[in-house]
Motif scaffolding. Structure first.
Motif: not given
Length: 739
Positions: A683-690
């Motif tokens: 699926p679409p993969i939503d990646v975030g980082y601090l």
């Protein structure tokens, strides 16, 4: 390898910006040359003949029919192959000894140690002729009893011995007694199968000798260690061996070690006096390159009725080969993730007559987090607490096992941000309570974790009068954007535009870099690169004072001094310099081990849909939020994290190497039968980082290459349980286990 950097918008720092990879054009246009693509004059091709027994001795080998194939140059066996020096014994004081794939003296022995071991090499003018002839070699064996069934041999496992690099176990308090006394207790068993890397580029080596000088083009993750190993095996000085690897088409750990194909390509080139290319078939990769060990794991948790842990037990059994391989740190994360009052972790090993196991993306933690995080999820259901809330109740302030400070730890923040982005509040807690038409819908979470490492690196930086900067370091580019990241770091450190920086990499003639593994390459090189840039600026200051150019630009300083360039180096590649560097590294390693716990972490959020009639599982949404320190390149970091998640989805739902428990033969050595995810599975993969710097690391970066796969299988297993009410304890999660 030299690459001219593309022009980009300048102004302000470039570290952290989403800059395109500098090798992108070369790769997408086909201009990039990989190890099986270098055109050499009079090039010959080689093909392997694999053993068909798991343990035995060759009693006869017939090569006449193979030699008669038109175009065949030589058929090499243990009867006529040039001699090799034995592989070195592993020593923590010489890390290059870790690179040996196996301890076997290929084609220098009549002994067979695993099903698939090369027993002959055919060299021919064409690849077709070599492969046709290889199929005509017949071998007769005296077979010996062999031990190849991991499940049957698990009971014979022995405790793993602790080393400075990897402890075999750890404990705090009496976890077994605390478990027995806990108001809430669970004791679970998990299994994971053998896995193989399946990089886009199969292993290949092009080797050429010029007298006693050897040049190899090889898709390696460890240029310097490969050079050292080849020099030792062929009895030549390391300075006589050149390893060229500007582009590596994926590795994931499978190209860290030196496997038979590389050795035998160089052996065949020496025997025939011609350059030789040995490109493994996909099946050949399975037969001669190690994969991830299978595992069995016990996770037992004791807690109060509020879910606060009083006992955490995590033990594992993995395997090695009798001819090589090493332990996986399966219980690594269980010493650090949860504030249990009593902890027991122990890793156990069994030796089998199989090809050595080897590193595979996040070795240990990728499979260890599956068992631990599924167990934490089960505890949340037992005590009726939200799975995220349970984790936060047990989030430690210091390292649970020994009280050391965390160098950087923002797991609470990762969960908070991830829960908001994912919409965790919309989840109803009861298993089977969420539907979308006929599909059962489930949501699951898991913690990601991977330790942060660093090794010595040698770097040179040159500033020229025209304002350009040259960075030289023999590091590796496997698609993660290493050259781009180091150019960004150098640009900011020297205050020059990004497009003014040029990077040379991927060649053993360059200053020595550590291998690409353990998510440590970027930090290791950055540490030396920053030091070299500071050293260079001091050289410029000195030059400015001598030439009366104080306060002027670097280019003006060089012009007034009549100097074309100034260069600074960090690290020494002389024998004495490398020993001194190793001792300095070991001292820093010990100091850091005593003071800090360094690691990347994160929160994985997964939504699945399960067909109640067929058991089909579809991953429909993904959010991952990570604490990876400072991000050097927003685009390549996100790509690395997504890639790890994709690989974790494959591990959870599809990937499994099937080993015949009677013979030790791999039964599905191809992408037709070993299933990896395709686009339709992801699926679409939503990646975030601090993007919060770790103050104990160079530029505050921690490492992103491997943390992305950790926790993925756990999150999927937990989402499947939420959707169906069924807890799956054995990977992969296939439809038959849900029906």
């Amino acid at each position: 390898m030299t690459r001219t950097l593309p022009a980009t918008a300048t102004g302000g720092p470039v570290v952290g910006r989403p800059i395109d990879r500098v090798d992108g054009t070369a790769k997408t246009t086909g201009a990039a040359l990989f190890s099986a693509e270098y055109p050499l004059p009079d090039l010959a091709h080689a093909a392997l003949v694999h053993s068909t027994v798991s343990r035995g001795r060759i009693t006869a080998i017939e090569t006449g029919a193979a030699a008669a194939v038109p175009g065949v140059v030589a058929v090499l066996t243990h009867l006529n192959a040039p001699p090799l020096k034995p592989a070195p014994k592993v020593s923590p004081l010489n890390l290059s000894t870790l690179v040996s794939g196996t301890s076997v003296d290929y084609l220098n022995t009549d002994e067979v140690h695993w099903d698939g071991q090369p027993v002959a090499v055919v060299v021919a003018d064409t690849l077709d002729a070599a492969r046709e002839a290889a199929g005509l070699v017949t071998v007769t064996y005296e077979t010996f009893p062999s031990t190849v069934d991991f499940a049957a041999e698990e009971k014979h496992a022995k405790p793993q011995k602790s080393t400075m690099i990897m402890p075999g176990g750890a404990k705090k308090g009496d976890a077994e007694a605390a478990l027995a006394a806990a108001p809430v207790a669970l004791d679970l068993r998990f299994t994971t199968p053998t896995h193989h890397h399946n990089a886009l580029e199969p292993h290949a080596t092009t080797a050429a000798w010029d007298g006693d000088r050897l040049t190899v083009h090889d898709g390696t993750q460890s240029i310097d260690w490969l050079r050292t190993h080849l020099a030792l095996r062929f009895g030549v000085p390391a300075a006589n061996v050149r390893v060229i690897a500007p582009f590596v088409g994926g590795g994931f750990g499978g190209k860290v070690n030196v496997w038979p194909g590389t050795i035998l390509a160089a052996l065949a080139a020496r025997a025939t006096g011609r350059p030789v290319r040995l490109a493994l078939t996909r099946e050949g990769v399975y037969r001669t390159v190690g994969g991830r060990t299978p595992s069995t794991q016990r996770v037992a948790l004791g807690a109060g009725t509020d879910g606060r842990l009083t006992a955490l037990i995590h033990t594992s059994v993995t395997r090695t080969g009798r001819v090589g391989g090493g332990p996986e740190q399966v219980t690594s994360q269980s010493k650090h993730l949860y504030a249990a009052e009593n902890i027991l972790v122990q890793q156990n090993l069994v030796e089998l007559d199989l090809l050595s196991n080897t590193s595979m993306r996040a070795p240990g933690e990728s499979i260890g987090t599956y068992a631990l995080e599924a167990s934490i999820d089960e505890l949340a259901y037992r005590v009726g607490v939200d799975p995220i809330e349970l984790r936060m109740r047990n989030e430690p302030a210091v390292n649970p096992i020994d009280g050391k400070k965390f160098a950087h730890r923002m797991l609470r923040e990762a969960y908070a941000r991830g829960a908001e982005r994912f919409g965790w509040a919309d989840r109803t807690p009861e298993p089977g309570s969420m539907r979308d038409g006929r599909w059962l819908v489930g949501m699951g979470v898991a913690s990601a974790y991977h330790p942060s490492w660093q090794l010595p690196a040698s770097v040179t930086v040159r500033f020229s009068v025209d304002g350009t900067v040259l960075v030289r370091c023999g590091f590796h580019e496997m698609g993660m954007g290493g050259a781009t990241a180091q150019a960004q770091i150098a640009a900011d450190a020297l205050g020059v535009p990004f497009e003014a920086v040029r990077v040379e990499y991927g060649d053993s003639t360059l200053p020595v870099s550590p291998g690409a593994g353990g998510s440590m390459q970027t930090a290791s090189i950055a540490n030396s690169l920053l030091a070299a840039c500071e050293k260079l600026k001091r050289e410029l200051d000195t030059l400015a004072k001598r030439s009366g150019a104080t306060g002027m630009s670097p280019t003006t300083i060089l012009a007034k001094a009549g100097v074309p360039s100034v260069e600074a180096a960090v690290g020494s590649d002389t024998r004495f310099g490398r020993v001194a560097g190793q001792l300095k590294f070991m001292a820093k390693f010990v100091r850091d081990q005593r003071r800090w716990m360094k690691a990347a972490c994160g929160a994985q959020f997964c939504e699945v849909r399960v067909d109640p009639d067929t058991g089909e599982v579809r991953v429909s949404r993904w959010v991952g939020v990570f604490d990876v320190g400072r991000v050097i390149n927003a685009k390549t970091a996100a790509s690395q994290l997504r890639g790890g998640i994709v690989m974790g989805i494959g591990m959870a739902l599809a990937e499994e190497t099937l080993v015949d428990p009677r013979t030790g033969r791999i039964m599905n050595p191809s992408l037709a039968e070993y299933h990896v995810p395709v686009h339709a599975d992801i699926p679409p993969i939503d990646v975030g980082y601090l993007d919060d710097p770790d103050p104990t690391m160079p530029l505050g970066l921690i490492g992103v290459g491997e943390v992305g796969i950790t926790g993925v299988a756990g999150a999927i297993a937990n989402a499947v349980h939420h959707a169906t009410g069924k807890r799956i304890y054995d990977l992969p999660i296939t439809l038959d286990k849900l029906l």
